[in-house]
Design an enzyme around this catalytic site. Structure first.
Site, PDB file in Angstrom:
ATOM      1  N   PHE A 152     -11.229  -2.595   0.012  1.00 27.29           N
ATOM      2  CA  PHE A 152     -11.639  -3.759   0.821  1.00 27.29           C
ATOM      3  C   PHE A 152     -10.886  -3.878   2.133  1.00 27.29           C
ATOM      4  CE2 PHE A 152      -7.905  -5.754  -1.165  1.00 27.29           C
ATOM      5  CZ  PHE A 152      -7.399  -6.463  -0.085  1.00 27.29           C
ATOM      6  N   LYS A 176     -20.074   4.285  -0.866  1.00 29.26           N
ATOM      7  CA  LYS A 176     -20.040   3.090  -1.720  1.00 29.26           C
ATOM      8  C   LYS A 176     -18.914   2.212  -1.187  1.00 29.26           C
ATOM      9  CE  LYS A 176     -18.222   1.153  -4.886  1.00 29.26           C
ATOM     10  NZ  LYS A 176     -17.582  -0.168  -4.685  1.00 29.26           N
ATOM     11  N   GLU A 179     -17.338  -3.942  -2.765  1.00 34.41           N
ATOM     12  CA  GLU A 179     -18.300  -5.049  -2.925  1.00 34.41           C
ATOM     13  C   GLU A 179     -17.764  -6.338  -2.296  1.00 34.41           C
ATOM     14  OE1 GLU A 179     -16.572  -3.468  -5.120  1.00 34.41           O
ATOM     15  OE2 GLU A 179     -15.759  -4.776  -6.678  1.00 34.41           O
ATOM     16  N   SER A 229      -6.701   1.304  -5.303  1.00 35.75           N
ATOM     17  CA  SER A 229      -5.463   1.119  -6.068  1.00 35.75           C
ATOM     18  C   SER A 229      -5.166   2.358  -6.929  1.00 35.75           C
ATOM     19  CB  SER A 229      -5.599  -0.120  -6.950  1.00 35.75           C
ATOM     20  OG  SER A 229      -6.705   0.053  -7.820  1.00 35.75           O
ATOM     21  N   CYS A 284      -2.254  -0.168   3.231  1.00 34.06           N
ATOM     22  CA  CYS A 284      -1.539   0.739   2.337  1.00 34.06           C
ATOM     23  C   CYS A 284      -0.284   1.267   3.025  1.00 34.06           C
ATOM     24  CB  CYS A 284      -2.439   1.880   1.906  1.00 34.06           C
ATOM     25  SG  CYS A 284      -2.911   2.879   3.294  1.00 34.06           S
ATOM     26  N   GLU A 385       3.278  -2.976  -6.383  1.00 26.73           N
ATOM     27  CA  GLU A 385       2.583  -3.191  -5.110  1.00 26.73           C
ATOM     28  C   GLU A 385       2.062  -4.633  -5.091  1.00 26.73           C
ATOM     29  OE1 GLU A 385      -1.256  -1.223  -4.386  1.00 26.73           O
ATOM     30  OE2 GLU A 385      -0.680  -0.995  -2.291  1.00 26.73           O
TER      31      GLU A 385
END
Ligand code: NAD
Length: 492
Positions: A152, A176, A179, A229, A284, A385
């Site tokens: 995301f 993809k 969402e 992740s 990240c 994290e």
């Protein structure tokens, strides 16, 4: 009438609504406004999309690379024309400031630019007379249908670490998106439609885990790129490789920044604050632990607490805002829980973002910059994290202790150091086990013409995204050994 966007799939050159009844709102995390509605595509819709990509492959791989990149040149120009609109959409669905979103869109475009060099990059090599009258040649050929599964936090850029290289090399592609943030790519695919790619070369399919599973199970999908992740990266890597696919899966991070006593403290604190709190810590490459060596203690600590307290938090489209919200209320709750956990483990909280409410944006999921001072290095919070604007401060006595701490981490996405000693910087460069490194830099983000090189649990696979690694990932080498006896020329 609602202005919410109905998110569609783009399959074989056609915009198709999903027939699925499973639907999710796309929420602006600053305002709470519903931006769009995304349906979780059915298995049949995903299969149809993969089939469209497979059908387009034979003709696309026969299209000369010089022609293929013309579509990418056109796309680059369309992206420039829509630069501001795309950046605004990224801010609206993802929360980062407009300036940060512009940086993201720029990186997206740079990857398109880099991929336009494929006609030369894709060249093979050859040797004449490996034995008398026998020549050997290496040619690169595309792999087939490839797919990317994206996170995301960079809705536009991350798919472009892969997509332009894949299609420039002659593969066909399925994207993809996350969402949570499908709107930016919906707009990008509107431009892809205008760029002249033949139907089926580039496809978009929306949804979550179920869509990923169908892609992983599709024999026609030959290579999978994943960014997200670590647990999901491991899952995708193991399933994709078990099915004989190529896979490159980039995972999570816990990025340390070392502050030496000889660092320029003002500069180090300013850059570290940008690293930790930029994009609300949802990068990240965000610095999330500062390892403060010896006498750097008081001076750096004071400066970073001040930088955290004075950062302007709000809606990323508003002027002067320096940090936006985190992605969802669930994410905010998780981050606040981890701040509490850090406090329980013994850290002081001189800047505390829990319970943040921004006037005018009461429905937003905001967490102000937070400092956990004196975090125990072996505790849960120092090794988890957080993916939010929370910076843990750890104190050590030497550079060796700092490097030992870094090398003990399961992650290896990025490590940075601030010092004015060349010898210390060299030792750090040589010994620290991280794939992206900053020396007097807070976000060591590789340009499009370098690989994005996470190590350890931050990356599964050998080839990374971007540049020559992408070329290797999206091509397979064919070695041709040939003999043409001299006497055969006598016929002519
Ligand atoms: P995520 O792992 O939750 O989701 C990533 C993608 O995987 C999404 O498209 C999602 O739909 C899909 N997915 C989620 N759960 C799945 C499951 N169980 N099975 C199959 N697919 C699944 O990650 P996120 O929250 O979207 O992104 C944040 C994470 O991404 C952070 O950990 C961050 O460090 C990481 N990240 C890493 C890099 C890198 O280069 N290493 C870059 C950006 C983000």
């Amino acid at each position: 009438m609602s202005s919410a966007i109905d998110i569609l799939n783009y399959t074989g050159g056609k915009w198709l609504p999903s027939k699925s009844s499973e639907m999710q709102d796309v929420i602006n995390p600053a305002t709470g406004e519903v931006l769009g509605r995304v349906r979780m595509s059915t298995a049949e819709e995903v299969k149809n999309t993969v089939d469209a990509a497979a059908d387009a492959f034979p003709a696309w791989r026969r299209t000369p690379a010089t022609e293929r990149v013309q579509c990418l040149f056109k796309l680059k120009s369309l992206l420039e024309d829509h630069f501001e609109e795309l950046s605004r959409m990224t801010t609206m669905e993802c929360g980062k400031t407009l300036e940060e979103a512009r940086g993201e869109t720029r990186r997206l475009i740079e990857n398109v630019e880099c991929s336009c060099g494929i006609p030369q990059l894709m060249q093979g090599y050859n040797s004449e007379d490996i034995a008398r009258g026998i020549d050997e040649t290496m040619v690169r050929q595309p792999v087939g249908v490839c797919a990317v599964i994206a996170p995301f936090n960079f809705p536009g850029m991350v798919p472009f670490w892969f997509l332009p290289y894949a299609v420039a090399c002659g593969n066909t592609y399925v994207v993809k998106p996350s969402e949570k943030v499908p709107c930016t790519l919906q707009k990008v695919f509107g431009l892809i439609e205008q760029a002249g790619f033949p139907p089926g070369v580039l496809n978009l399919v929306n949804g979550a885990k179920e869509v990923v599973d169908v892609l992983l199970d599709s024999p026609a999908v030959r290579a999978v790129s994943f960014v997200g992740s670590t647990p999901v990266a491991k899952y995708v890597y193991s399933h994709a490789t078990a099915a004989g696919k190529r896979a490159q899966c980039q995972g999570g991070a816990k990025n340390p920044i070392v502050i030496m006593p000889d660092a320029d403290m003002g500069m180090a604190a300013r850059i570290t604050a940008d690293s930790a709190f930029g994009c609300a810590g949802q990068r990240c490459l965000a610095g999330s632990l500062v390892i403060i060596v010896g006498e750097a203690k008081g001076r750096f600590t004071e400066a970073i607490v001040d930088a955290a307290r004075t950062r302007i938090v709000g809606y990323g489209l508003d002027d002067k805002v320096q940090m936006g919200p985190v992605i969802t209320h669930q994410s905010k709750a998780r981050i606040e829980h981890l701040i509490g956990q850090g406090e329980k483990e013994g850290a002081r909280v001189p800047a505390d973002g829990r319970g943040t409410i921004i006037k005018g944006y009461e429905k937003g999921s905001f967490v102000r910059p937070t400092i956990l001072d004196g975090l125990p290095p072996e505790g849960e919070v120092a090794t988890t994290e957080i993916f939010g604007p929370v910076l843990g401060l750890i104190y050590v006595e030497s550079i060796d202790q700092a490097i030992d701490l870094i090398n003990g981490s399961r992650y290896g996405n990025m490590g940075c150091i601030f010092t004015d000693s060349g010898a210390v910087a060299r030792k750090f460069r040589y010994e620290a086990e991280v794939g992206n490194m900053g020396i007097n830099i807070g976000i060591a983000a590789p340009m499009a013409f370098f690989p994005f090189s996470g190590w350890k649990d931050s990356h599964f696979g050998d080839l990374h995204g971007q540049s020559l690694d992408a070329l290797e990932f999206f091509t397979q080498k064919k070695i041709v050994v040939e003999r043409w006896p001299k006497e055969w020329t006598r016929k002519f």
